[in-house]
Structure formats: structure tokens, C-alpha cells
Design a protein around this motif. Structure first.
Motif, PDB file in Angstrom:
ATOM      1  N   ASP A 194      -2.746   2.960  -0.229  1.00  0.00           N
ATOM      2  CA  ASP A 194      -2.258   4.330  -0.182  1.00  0.00           C
ATOM      3  C   ASP A 194      -0.760   4.276   0.086  1.00  0.00           C
ATOM      4  O   ASP A 194      -0.294   3.469   0.899  1.00  0.00           O
ATOM      5  CB  ASP A 194      -2.945   5.112   0.939  1.00  0.00           C
ATOM      6  N   VAL A 195      -0.004   5.141  -0.568  1.00  0.00           N
ATOM      7  CA  VAL A 195       1.446   5.182  -0.398  1.00  0.00           C
ATOM      8  C   VAL A 195       1.814   6.476   0.320  1.00  0.00           C
ATOM      9  O   VAL A 195       1.404   7.565  -0.093  1.00  0.00           O
ATOM     10  CB  VAL A 195       2.167   5.108  -1.759  1.00  0.00           C
ATOM     11  N   MET A 196       2.575   6.339   1.398  1.00  0.00           N
ATOM     12  CA  MET A 196       3.001   7.489   2.195  1.00  0.00           C
ATOM     13  C   MET A 196       4.524   7.498   2.302  1.00  0.00           C
ATOM     14  O   MET A 196       5.150   6.443   2.352  1.00  0.00           O
ATOM     15  CB  MET A 196       2.395   7.408   3.606  1.00  0.00           C
ATOM     16  N   PHE A 197       5.106   8.682   2.346  1.00  0.00           N
ATOM     17  CA  PHE A 197       6.545   8.831   2.516  1.00  0.00           C
ATOM     18  C   PHE A 197       6.796   9.659   3.769  1.00  0.00           C
ATOM     19  O   PHE A 197       6.133  10.674   3.987  1.00  0.00           O
ATOM     20  CB  PHE A 197       7.161   9.547   1.306  1.00  0.00           C
ATOM     21  N   ASP A 198       7.765   9.228   4.590  1.00  0.00           N
ATOM     22  CA  ASP A 198       8.086  10.037   5.759  1.00  0.00           C
ATOM     23  C   ASP A 198       9.408  10.763   5.560  1.00  0.00           C
ATOM     24  O   ASP A 198      10.069  10.635   4.516  1.00  0.00           O
ATOM     25  CB  ASP A 198       8.081   9.205   7.042  1.00  0.00           C
ATOM     26  N   ASP A 199       9.812  11.556   6.539  1.00  0.00           N
ATOM     27  CA  ASP A 199      10.998  12.404   6.405  1.00  0.00           C
ATOM     28  C   ASP A 199      12.290  11.608   6.314  1.00  0.00           C
ATOM     29  O   ASP A 199      13.320  12.129   5.866  1.00  0.00           O
ATOM     30  CB  ASP A 199      11.081  13.379   7.589  1.00  0.00           C
ATOM     31  N   ASP A 200      12.263  10.357   6.757  1.00  0.00           N
ATOM     32  CA  ASP A 200      13.455   9.509   6.698  1.00  0.00           C
ATOM     33  C   ASP A 200      13.574   8.771   5.375  1.00  0.00           C
ATOM     34  O   ASP A 200      14.529   8.003   5.176  1.00  0.00           O
ATOM     35  CB  ASP A 200      13.438   8.482   7.840  1.00  0.00           C
ATOM     36  N   GLY A 201      12.607   8.971   4.486  1.00  0.00           N
ATOM     37  CA  GLY A 201      12.635   8.278   3.208  1.00  0.00           C
ATOM     38  C   GLY A 201      11.957   6.922   3.227  1.00  0.00           C
ATOM     39  O   GLY A 201      11.951   6.208   2.214  1.00  0.00           O
ATOM     40  N   ASP A 202      11.378   6.541   4.369  1.00  0.00           N
ATOM     41  CA  ASP A 202      10.642   5.277   4.429  1.00  0.00           C
ATOM     42  C   ASP A 202       9.312   5.418   3.694  1.00  0.00           C
ATOM     43  O   ASP A 202       8.706   6.496   3.658  1.00  0.00           O
ATOM     44  CB  ASP A 202      10.366   4.877   5.882  1.00  0.00           C
ATOM     45  N   VAL A 203       8.884   4.328   3.095  1.00  0.00           N
ATOM     46  CA  VAL A 203       7.620   4.285   2.374  1.00  0.00           C
ATOM     47  C   VAL A 203       6.638   3.434   3.175  1.00  0.00           C
ATOM     48  O   VAL A 203       6.967   2.325   3.599  1.00  0.00           O
ATOM     49  CB  VAL A 203       7.801   3.678   0.968  1.00  0.00           C
ATOM     50  N   TRP A 204       5.432   3.962   3.395  1.00  0.00           N
ATOM     51  CA  TRP A 204       4.401   3.247   4.146  1.00  0.00           C
ATOM     52  C   TRP A 204       3.234   2.951   3.216  1.00  0.00           C
ATOM     53  O   TRP A 204       2.814   3.804   2.437  1.00  0.00           O
ATOM     54  CB  TRP A 204       3.913   4.097   5.322  1.00  0.00           C
ATOM     55  N   LEU A 205       2.729   1.736   3.306  1.00  0.00           N
ATOM     56  CA  LEU A 205       1.550   1.349   2.544  1.00  0.00           C
ATOM     57  C   LEU A 205       0.382   1.192   3.502  1.00  0.00           C
ATOM     58  O   LEU A 205       0.476   0.463   4.487  1.00  0.00           O
ATOM     59  CB  LEU A 205       1.794   0.027   1.810  1.00  0.00           C
ATOM     60  N   ALA A 206      -0.708   1.875   3.220  1.00  0.00           N
ATOM     61  CA  ALA A 206      -1.920   1.763   4.030  1.00  0.00           C
ATOM     62  C   ALA A 206      -2.966   1.010   3.229  1.00  0.00           C
ATOM     63  O   ALA A 206      -3.223   1.316   2.071  1.00  0.00           O
ATOM     64  CB  ALA A 206      -2.446   3.141   4.420  1.00  0.00           C
TER      65      ALA A 206
END
Length: 217
Positions: free
Chosen positions: A172-184
Motif C-alpha cells: 500500500d502506498v501512503m502520502f503524508d502532508d510533508d510529501g513523504d511516501v510510506w509503503l505498508a
């Protein structure tokens, strides 16, 4: 509930850490710190401080449509009071299954669960071991164990008592308010290295949260 908790992030939907569309809750802070961990950013203590009330408020809009809830970290059992208060509040609001990932051995988790009602349906226990093979579903290394604790846990997670297959090789790909991308998800050995090479070949750069002290990754 005013119990304090340190959280890394919350996201919905997560589809790679258990069956169905799930609420993902990541605790912040880990005393185990497995070598080769992909989430070194969740090790530090004292970040993301909030209350259980605020966590419940954040996830409430998703509870009616979530198939399950996955709690990971960091190490959830390092914040035992907050974990059990959160589980109690979630159980009062949803019939979705609850899966918890912990780096502690099963004997330690059993002791923690002994005096509580059945709040967790399934647990993946044991530290990530970079020297172990990775052939089992829902596990980063084969020393980790999947425990089915309730009838709902057996119904929802019995199908994960198997060897890993291609359907598990997703994120799963997530984006936060700082523009960082998180992979779950649960990466295979070397996945982040391969991703870095792909991006670098295209002229981009990638910084990851993994423990990179082990070139074999």
C-alpha cells in the motif's frame, strides 16, 4: 480516554497486512530494534504523543467500512496500558477483526494477555531475524509465529497459515502532508534496494527508513 500514547501514523485502507480493507495503526517507539528492520523511524521514543480519545476520533469515520484493524509499530506492547485501552475502545465500537504485530516472543505476550478479556483476534509474534528465510505469509522472517486467539481470528486468518505467494508481494502506498511516501506491507529481502536502483536509474533519489547496516539486504 485520556491515556497517552505515542503513534507513528494511522492510515485507511491498508490491504497488505491482513485480509480485507483495514485500518492501520502504527505505534511509535521500540525497545527491541531488530537488526535490518525496515522501520527505524518508529524506534525513537516520545514522538507523536496523543491520547486514546484522539486516536478513536481519528479512526471512527472508517470503522463502519473497515474489515479489520492492524496494529503494528514500533512495538505496541512497549506501551501496554495504551495498547489495551485502545483495544478496549475499538472492541466497543466495531466487530472488525484485530491483528497485532509484536517483536516480543509469544511467552511474553501470553503473560500480558493473561489478565485481559479477548481483545485481540490474531498476533504475529517474535523478532524479525535477518538471518532467517522468509517463506511464510504475514511474516518478515520464518521464526515469527502467527497465533489465532479467537473464533473470529481463526475465520479471518487461518488462510495465512501458508507459504508466501505472489499475492503477498504487494504494497500500500501512503502520502503524508510533508510529501513523504510510506509503503505498508511486508517486503521481500532486497525490495528496497531494487526500488532505489530503479529510481536512481531514472534520475531520482530515495531515502528509506530501513536499517541499512546490513548490505545483504
Amino acid at each position: 480516554m485520556s491515556t497517552m500514547v505515542n503513534l507513528s501514523r494511522i492510515h485507511f485502507p491498508i490491504t497488505t497486512l491482513g485480509p480485507g480493507r483495514r485500518i492501520g495503526i502504527w505505534f511509535q517507539g521500540c525497545s527491541i530494534r531488530c537488526p535490518g528492520c525496515i522501520s527505524m523511524d518508529t524506534w525513537a521514543q516520545g514522538r507523536g504523543t496523543t491520547t486514546i480519545t484522539e486516536v478513536i476520533k481519528a479512526v471512527s469515520p472508517w470503522l463502519s467500512t473497515a474489515d479489520g484493524i492492524t496494529i503494528s509499530g514500533g512495538e505496541p506492547f512497549d506501551q501496554r496500558e495504551a495498547l489495551f485501552d485502545l483495544l478496549t475502545e475499538l472492541r466497543a465500537r466495531t466487530k472488525a477483526d484485530i491483528l497485532v504485530f509484536s517483536g516480543y516472543p509469544w511467552a511474553t505476550i501470553c503473560e500480558a494477555l493473561a489478565s485481559s478479556p479477548p481483545l485481540i483476534d490474531a498476533v504475529v509474534s517474535g523478532p524479525f531475524n535477518i538471518d532467517e528465510t522468509q517463506t511464510l505469509a504475514l511474516r518478515g522472517s520464518d521464526n515469527q509465529e502467527l497465533h489465532l486467539l479467537t473464533p473470529l481470528g481463526h475465520t479471518r486468518f487461518a488462510s495465512f497459515e501458508r507459504r508466501i505467494d505472489e499475492t503477498d508481494r504487494t504494497f500500500d502506498v501512503m502520502f503524508d502532508d510533508d510529501g513523504d511516501v510510506w509503503l505498508a506491507g511486508i517486503p521481500a529481502r532486497g525490495d528496497f534496494r531494487r526500488l532505489r536502483h530503479i529510481l536512481e536509474d531514472g534520475g531520482s533519489t530515495l531515502g528509506t527508513s530501513e536499517d541499512t547496516r546490513f548490505p545483504s539486504l
